[in-house]
Design a protein around this motif. Structure first.
Motif, PDB file in Angstrom:
ATOM      1  N   GLN A   1     -14.440 -34.063  -1.664  1.00  0.00           N
ATOM      2  CA  GLN A   1     -14.764 -33.103  -0.607  1.00  0.00           C
ATOM      3  C   GLN A   1     -13.492 -32.780   0.164  1.00  0.00           C
ATOM      4  OE1 GLN A   1     -19.300 -33.924   0.779  1.00  0.00           O
ATOM      5  NE2 GLN A   1     -17.777 -35.234   1.730  1.00  0.00           N
ATOM      6  N   ALA A   2     -13.230 -31.486   0.369  1.00  0.00           N
ATOM      7  CA  ALA A   2     -12.004 -31.078   1.055  1.00  0.00           C
ATOM      8  C   ALA A   2     -12.283 -30.065   2.150  1.00  0.00           C
ATOM      9  CB  ALA A   2     -11.004 -30.495   0.052  1.00  0.00           C
ATOM     10  N   LEU A   3     -11.482 -30.154   3.196  1.00  0.00           N
ATOM     11  CA  LEU A   3     -11.420 -29.141   4.241  1.00  0.00           C
ATOM     12  C   LEU A   3      -9.985 -28.624   4.298  1.00  0.00           C
ATOM     13  CD1 LEU A   3     -13.404 -31.063   6.999  1.00  0.00           C
ATOM     14  CD2 LEU A   3     -14.253 -29.149   5.623  1.00  0.00           C
ATOM     15  N   ILE A   4      -9.820 -27.312   4.308  1.00  0.00           N
ATOM     16  CA  ILE A   4      -8.483 -26.717   4.319  1.00  0.00           C
ATOM     17  C   ILE A   4      -8.118 -26.360   5.755  1.00  0.00           C
ATOM     18  CG2 ILE A   4      -6.995 -24.944   3.348  1.00  0.00           C
ATOM     19  CD1 ILE A   4      -8.303 -26.841   1.243  1.00  0.00           C
ATOM     20  N   SER A   5      -7.187 -27.129   6.321  1.00  0.00           N
ATOM     21  CA  SER A   5      -6.761 -26.948   7.712  1.00  0.00           C
ATOM     22  C   SER A   5      -5.600 -25.963   7.758  1.00  0.00           C
ATOM     23  CB  SER A   5      -6.337 -28.309   8.300  1.00  0.00           C
ATOM     24  OG  SER A   5      -5.934 -28.167   9.641  1.00  0.00           O
ATOM     25  N   ASP A   6      -5.954 -24.689   7.860  1.00  0.00           N
ATOM     26  CA  ASP A   6      -4.973 -23.610   7.791  1.00  0.00           C
ATOM     27  C   ASP A   6      -5.397 -22.534   8.784  1.00  0.00           C
ATOM     28  OD1 ASP A   6      -2.849 -22.020   6.943  1.00  0.00           O
ATOM     29  OD2 ASP A   6      -3.305 -22.200   4.805  1.00  0.00           O
ATOM     30  N   ILE A   7      -4.612 -21.483   8.888  1.00  0.00           N
ATOM     31  CA  ILE A   7      -4.850 -20.443   9.887  1.00  0.00           C
ATOM     32  C   ILE A   7      -5.210 -19.140   9.178  1.00  0.00           C
ATOM     33  CG2 ILE A   7      -3.850 -19.214  11.853  1.00  0.00           C
ATOM     34  CD1 ILE A   7      -4.280 -22.311  12.184  1.00  0.00           C
ATOM     35  N   THR A   8      -6.264 -18.489   9.657  1.00  0.00           N
ATOM     36  CA  THR A   8      -6.733 -17.248   9.040  1.00  0.00           C
ATOM     37  C   THR A   8      -6.407 -16.056   9.936  1.00  0.00           C
ATOM     38  OG1 THR A   8      -8.612 -16.204   7.925  1.00  0.00           O
ATOM     39  CG2 THR A   8      -9.099 -17.436   9.953  1.00  0.00           C
ATOM     40  N   TRP A   9      -7.038 -14.907   9.667  1.00  0.00           N
ATOM     41  CA  TRP A   9      -6.667 -13.649  10.311  1.00  0.00           C
ATOM     42  C   TRP A   9      -7.718 -13.190  11.318  1.00  0.00           C
ATOM     43  CZ3 TRP A   9      -7.205 -11.604   4.742  1.00  0.00           C
ATOM     44  CH2 TRP A   9      -6.210 -12.150   3.931  1.00  0.00           C
ATOM     45  N   VAL A  10      -7.254 -12.556  12.375  1.00  0.00           N
ATOM     46  CA  VAL A  10      -8.127 -11.761  13.231  1.00  0.00           C
ATOM     47  C   VAL A  10      -8.406 -10.447  12.498  1.00  0.00           C
ATOM     48  CG1 VAL A  10      -8.239 -10.414  15.378  1.00  0.00           C
ATOM     49  CG2 VAL A  10      -7.356 -12.760  15.422  1.00  0.00           C
ATOM     50  N   THR A  11      -9.678 -10.096  12.369  1.00  0.00           N
ATOM     51  CA  THR A  11     -10.079  -8.858  11.674  1.00  0.00           C
ATOM     52  C   THR A  11     -11.197  -8.193  12.474  1.00  0.00           C
ATOM     53  OG1 THR A  11     -11.785 -10.004  10.378  1.00  0.00           O
ATOM     54  CG2 THR A  11      -9.571  -9.878   9.404  1.00  0.00           C
TER      55      THR A  11
END
Length: 304
Positions: A196-206
């Motif tokens: 099981q994984a969680l991707i700790s990253d930053i996404t975009w304002v849309t």
């Protein structure tokens, strides 16, 4: 936010993450005595510049990439991209070669699509240049280059303070095609049986994801995670009362790519704060979304 500012200032473009890796190892060594549980730290031979923190009896792994976008000096004044940086004449770039520290200016010829730098001398070929860090903080926001993904790293370190059972994996090369998650996933899968994984990253304002409305749970990007796992995460988020937003995109990617394409049955979901001014020196994130990101990760690592 002092730690986040330090993280954003460290030179660590894809392929040259060593300075940030060393910083993290020193930070973890100093801070871990205050954490709820002492992790096993895995690094060095066989792990390149990556780091694994193993807490208790892990069920879920957090993946946070430590590299950034940037530029490599080619021949003469030419530059080639590392990852996908925003291109605008006038951005300040910094780096260092054998002749000393460098602060120069990016030049982008839109007609010819040619990248170059403006500087008093020729910079040695192969030198990496990154955006100069100008860290700005208000009551509501933080703004800097490389919040993608130094904020994901910062969040993981905050989660580490109270984590009892789980794995935190600091990976490399994500911004330029990946390359480290495959062997990290193999090691974690074979050694600990975690899938099981969680991707700790930053996404975009849309148009569908707004600043200040909560951490983002991504239902899909260019890849599609397993629906039952994503729904489990949404259920935990809903029950927790922590503000969150759902994202649906047809493009973009993350460390999840190597999990999805690998030989092990990993479930994964991207969970992260949204930013505006993506891949520029002026990335900006709302503090409410940062707080909800850390809070939801703590909840998920306990409940998954």
């Amino acid at each position: 936010m002092k730690l986040l500012k330090q993280l954003c200032s460290i030179h660590a473009p894809s392929g040259n993450e060593k300075k940030l890796s060393d910083f993290l190892l020193n930070y973890i060594e100093e801070q871990k005595v205050q954490w709820k549980r002492q992790p096993t730290i895995v690094y060095g031979e066989g792990f390149q510049d990556c780091i694994l923190l193993i807490f208790g009896k892990p069920r879920t792994a957090i993946f946070a990439h430590i590299d950034s976008i940037g530029f490599t000096v080619r021949y003469g004044k030419q530059l080639v991209k590392i990852g996908g940086p925003d291109l605008e004449t006038g951005y300040t770039l910094v780096g260092e070669d054998s002749q000393g520290k460098i602060e120069c200016t990016l030049e982008f010829d839109e007609e010819e699509h040619e990248l170059s730098y403006k500087y008093e001398r020729e910079i040695e070929r192969g030198t990496e240049l990154v955006f100069k860090c100008d860290f700005r903080e208000t009551e509501e926001t933080v703004q800097s280059c490389y919040l993608d993904n130094r904020l994901g790293v910062w969040s993981a370190l905050k989660v580490a303070e109270t984590l009892e059972d789980g794995i935190i994996a600091f990976s490399s090369w994500e911004e330029h095609g990946g390359g480290s998650v495959a062997y990290l996933a193999k090691y974690i899968s074979e050694r600990y049986g975690v899938h099981q994984a969680l991707i700790s990253d930053i996404t975009w304002v849309t148009e569908g994801v707004q600043p200040g409305k909560g951490v983002v749970i991504s239902m899909r990007d260019s890849l599609i995670p397993r629906r039952s796992y994503v729904e489990k995460i949404i259920g935990i988020a809903k029950a927790s009362g922590i503000p969150y937003q759902l994202e649906v995109e047809g493009s973009g990617g993350s460390d999840a790519k190597e999990l999805q394409h690998g030989p092990y049955p990993w479930d994964w979901c991207f969970v992260g704060a949204p930013e505006d001014n993506v891949h520029t020196p002026n990335e900006i994130v709302n503090k409410k979304d940062i707080n909800s990101m850390v809070a939801l990760y703590r909840e998920l690592m306990e409940k998954l």
